[in-house]
Design a protein around this motif. Structure first.
Motif, PDB file in Angstrom:
ATOM      1  N   ASN A 198       2.840  -5.090   1.819  1.00 26.26           N
ATOM      2  CA  ASN A 198       3.404  -3.794   1.436  1.00 26.26           C
ATOM      3  C   ASN A 198       2.749  -2.707   2.252  1.00 26.26           C
ATOM      4  N   HIS A 228       2.261   1.665   2.228  1.00 23.81           N
ATOM      5  CA  HIS A 228       2.524   3.029   1.785  1.00 23.81           C
ATOM      6  C   HIS A 228       1.369   3.912   2.218  1.00 23.81           C
ATOM      7  N   SER A 229       1.604   5.218   2.173  1.00 17.38           N
ATOM      8  CA  SER A 229       0.541   6.144   2.548  1.00 17.38           C
ATOM      9  C   SER A 229       0.327   7.150   1.425  1.00 17.38           C
ATOM     10  N   GLN A 230      -0.869   7.728   1.411  1.00 13.61           N
ATOM     11  CA  GLN A 230      -1.229   8.723   0.405  1.00 13.61           C
ATOM     12  C   GLN A 230      -2.196   9.705   1.038  1.00 13.61           C
ATOM     13  N   SER A 261       4.082   8.204   0.453  1.00 10.94           N
ATOM     14  CA  SER A 261       5.246   7.771   1.229  1.00 10.94           C
ATOM     15  C   SER A 261       5.397   6.259   1.161  1.00 10.94           C
ATOM     16  N   ASN A 262       6.642   5.806   1.070  1.00  9.26           N
ATOM     17  CA  ASN A 262       6.956   4.378   1.136  1.00  9.26           C
ATOM     18  C   ASN A 262       7.244   4.046   2.593  1.00  9.26           C
ATOM     19  N   ASN A 294       7.738   0.958   3.696  1.00  9.97           N
ATOM     20  CA  ASN A 294       8.469  -0.305   3.755  1.00  9.97           C
ATOM     21  C   ASN A 294       9.925  -0.051   4.137  1.00  9.97           C
ATOM     22  N   GLN A 313      10.343   0.431  -3.186  1.00  2.00           N
ATOM     23  CA  GLN A 313       9.085  -0.091  -3.736  1.00  2.00           C
ATOM     24  C   GLN A 313       8.660   0.772  -4.917  1.00  2.00           C
ATOM     25  N   TYR A 338       5.604   2.075  -7.492  1.00  2.00           N
ATOM     26  CA  TYR A 338       4.171   2.351  -7.417  1.00  2.00           C
ATOM     27  C   TYR A 338       3.658   2.828  -8.769  1.00  2.00           C
ATOM     28  N   ASP A 349       9.414  10.163   0.761  1.00  2.00           N
ATOM     29  CA  ASP A 349       8.149  10.834   0.455  1.00  2.00           C
ATOM     30  C   ASP A 349       8.261  11.489  -0.917  1.00  2.00           C
ATOM     31  N   SER A 376       0.997  -0.414  -5.239  1.00  2.00           N
ATOM     32  CA  SER A 376       2.329  -1.015  -5.299  1.00  2.00           C
ATOM     33  C   SER A 376       2.423  -1.977  -6.477  1.00  2.00           C
TER      34      SER A 376
END
Length: 119
Positions: free
Chosen positions: A16, A18-20, A41-42, A44, A48, A50, A69, A93
């Motif tokens: 998976n 994602h960002s934070q 942000s996803n 993938n 998804q 979270y 986002d 995730s």
């Protein structure tokens, strides 16, 4: 060795992503609560879900479309005055059909509780 590299490449393809941001917050607050704003942000190519956590306690779940986002607003307590209050806020995730790995990103939140004279 070739088999090991092949296995690693298979596993990493199913990971998976994602960002934070931000990853660290330092702030001052005269209130008993501080509002943390996170951008998630996803990354993938599929939708998804979270979980949002504060100190490993799940506060809620949301789903992002591919490439979507979202700004997340989280209230954290600032119980101590005249010193730093530290919290770990994270998103992770939710495992879906057949997934064996999950991502989790932490943001360290440090809020100094200001002492306010009640006059």
């Amino acid at each position: 060795m070739r088999k090991l590299l092949f296995l690693i490449s298979l596993i990493s393809c199913n990971a998976n992503a994602h960002s934070q941001t931000p990853r660290q917050i330092k702030a001052f607050s005269a209130d008993e609560r501080y509002i943390v704003m996170l951008d998630v942000s996803n990354l993938n190519d599929y939708a998804q879900s979270y979980e949002v956590l504060v100190e490993n306690r799940v506060l809620g779940t949301y789903t992002l479309k591919p490439g979507e986002d979202k700004k997340i607003r989280i209230n954290v307590d600032v119980p101590r005055r005249g010193e730093w209050n530290h919290k770990i806020v994270s998103t992770r995730s939710v495992l879906q059909n057949g997934e064996m790995t999950r991502t989790e990103i932490e943001t360290r939140v440090s809020v100094f509780g200001l002492e306010v004279d009640d006059q």
